[in-house]
Design an enzyme around this catalytic site. Sequence first.
Site, PDB file in Angstrom:
ATOM      1  N   SER A   1       0.806  -1.195  -0.179  1.00 15.23           N
ATOM      2  CA  SER A   1      -0.026  -0.078  -0.170  1.00 15.23           C
ATOM      3  C   SER A   1       0.830   1.199   0.056  1.00 15.23           C
ATOM      4  O   SER A   1       1.631   1.428  -1.004  1.00 15.23           O
ATOM      5  CB  SER A   1      -0.977   0.020   1.222  1.00 15.23           C
ATOM      6  OG  SER A   1      -1.922   1.007   1.167  1.00 15.23           O
TER       7      SER A   1
ATOM      8  N   ASP B   1      -9.184  -6.711  -3.675  1.00 16.84           N
ATOM      9  CA  ASP B   1      -8.730  -5.490  -3.063  1.00 16.84           C
ATOM     10  C   ASP B   1      -9.756  -4.352  -3.364  1.00 16.84           C
ATOM     11  O   ASP B   1     -10.016  -3.847  -4.425  1.00 16.84           O
ATOM     12  CB  ASP B   1      -7.259  -5.152  -3.696  1.00 16.84           C
ATOM     13  CG  ASP B   1      -6.800  -3.859  -3.063  1.00 16.84           C
ATOM     14  OD1 ASP B   1      -7.344  -3.086  -2.463  1.00 16.84           O
ATOM     15  OD2 ASP B   1      -5.333  -3.921  -2.931  1.00 16.84           O
TER      16      ASP B   1
ATOM     17  N   HIS C   1      -7.010  -6.057   0.375  1.00 16.21           N
ATOM     18  CA  HIS C   1      -5.950  -5.194   0.519  1.00 16.21           C
ATOM     19  C   HIS C   1      -5.110  -5.605   1.536  1.00 16.21           C
ATOM     20  O   HIS C   1      -5.546  -5.446   2.583  1.00 16.21           O
ATOM     21  CB  HIS C   1      -6.693  -3.939   0.598  1.00 16.21           C
ATOM     22  CG  HIS C   1      -5.509  -2.859   0.719  1.00 16.21           C
ATOM     23  ND1 HIS C   1      -4.904  -2.319  -0.576  1.00 16.21           N
ATOM     24  CD2 HIS C   1      -5.085  -2.166   1.436  1.00 16.21           C
ATOM     25  CE1 HIS C   1      -3.997  -1.141  -0.196  1.00 16.21           C
ATOM     26  NE2 HIS C   1      -4.037  -1.134   0.793  1.00 16.21           N
TER      27      HIS C   1
END
Length: 478
Positions: A49, A147, A184
Amino acid sequence: MRVAVLRQFIAAQICVPIFITNLGTSSCAAEGLRRYRAPIGESSISGISSGAFMAVQFGTAWSSVIKGVGVVAGGPYWCAKADAFDAATWYWGPIWRATGACMKGPASDLDPKDFTAKADAKAAAGEIDPLSNVGRQKIYLFRGYNDAIVDKAATDAAADFYRHYLGDANRANLFYQATLGAGHSFVVAKQGAPGLNDCKANTQPYIDQCGYDQAGVILQHIYGRLNPPNPAQLAGSVKSFDQSIYTTPHLPDALSMGDTGYVFVPRDCEQGSPCRVHVALHGCKQDVADIGRRFVDEAGYNEWADTNHLIILYPQTKTSPYWPSNPQACWDWWSYVDHQDSYVTKSGSQIKAIKAMLDALADAAAAPAGATAPSLSAPQSLTVIDTSDSGADLVWSPGDDATTYRVSRAGPDGAFQVIGDVTGTSFGDSGLTPQTTYRWRVSVVLNGAVGPSSHEATGITRSTPPRCDDPGSCTIAK
């Protein structure tokens, strides 16, 4: 300035235990990092991320010393397009861009030419290393189709950014995995571990259990085939260190960085064996204050490091609700610290801090670990460590990185054909057919001569994942 110097002086004299409620243990962070027999040119970096965006920034800025980059749910260099200070737009413009196109797309708002043009300009100005170095890096990219936070358009743009510099000659340095149903998250092979998520989750601690050893794939794609990870109690240990030593002349708070960072050091490295350093960057809301030491202890890097002479550096950010504004403890990939486009260069405040940590651990004068003279002997232990629906990631036991290897592939017709040469001991094959069995061989190429082939390795490509219109709730393909 005087406060920073005073704090570092005090830290050097005493070691006060710091109790972190989330960890349930005390750690002393008054000391800095020590130097190991780790050649800085063998270093690598990965992140998830915001950590993935920072890994791209750092790996591009310092491409002369970074051997490979792992990008998990991240996007291209300078994605937020935060530029020189503009009082009217510097804050909201980059944030809108970061939380808009860089996370949600569409692809039409992520033109690779914008990002390569910025990198080219920064390299021409000497603010980042020559981009020819990026062309020899090993690149791993990942995005799970559940995600719900970062769209595939962002990771596709990162892939396009790297393909631009890799070119046709080094296209096999890149492997892109987008066929797993992860949310995610950083993905681990564990199943049923307390405190970690099911595979398609999009929540803290952003570590999903998908039966997929992401840390192992990243490290082997960068370094070639490694020894199996340690499944038992680790011989090495996690040490804490004072990050203020490396953020000077600023206090960590001024950079939205934590007071304490962490490093895993194998026992062999502690005792003087040659080693290498990998920097692992957590994502937003994955700092120690938010999830305890879960990313440090449970991402899976340490188990591989323990048996392969790898030191894992875990720098830490922290929440900063005021100035700089960083309420989710993200890494700076939209210029929230400096409000200048220097955040993607060597002079960026967080990049400088991470590089100072790397400099403290690694040794610019150390010889590469395990380097051997090139020979025409057959490469050993060729293994398919990962497949997607259209690609496969091959690794073999490392030798001299100056050696060129020739890879051949056999498809359903059974005939082997040369598909490319590569420097280093991994090869990201591409353009394959889903759900198809392939075989590969590898040979050394030395001064125009081709050595004997390795044993064959076999792999089956995955099925193409179903369209996922509601990430986080899509069925995980078997």
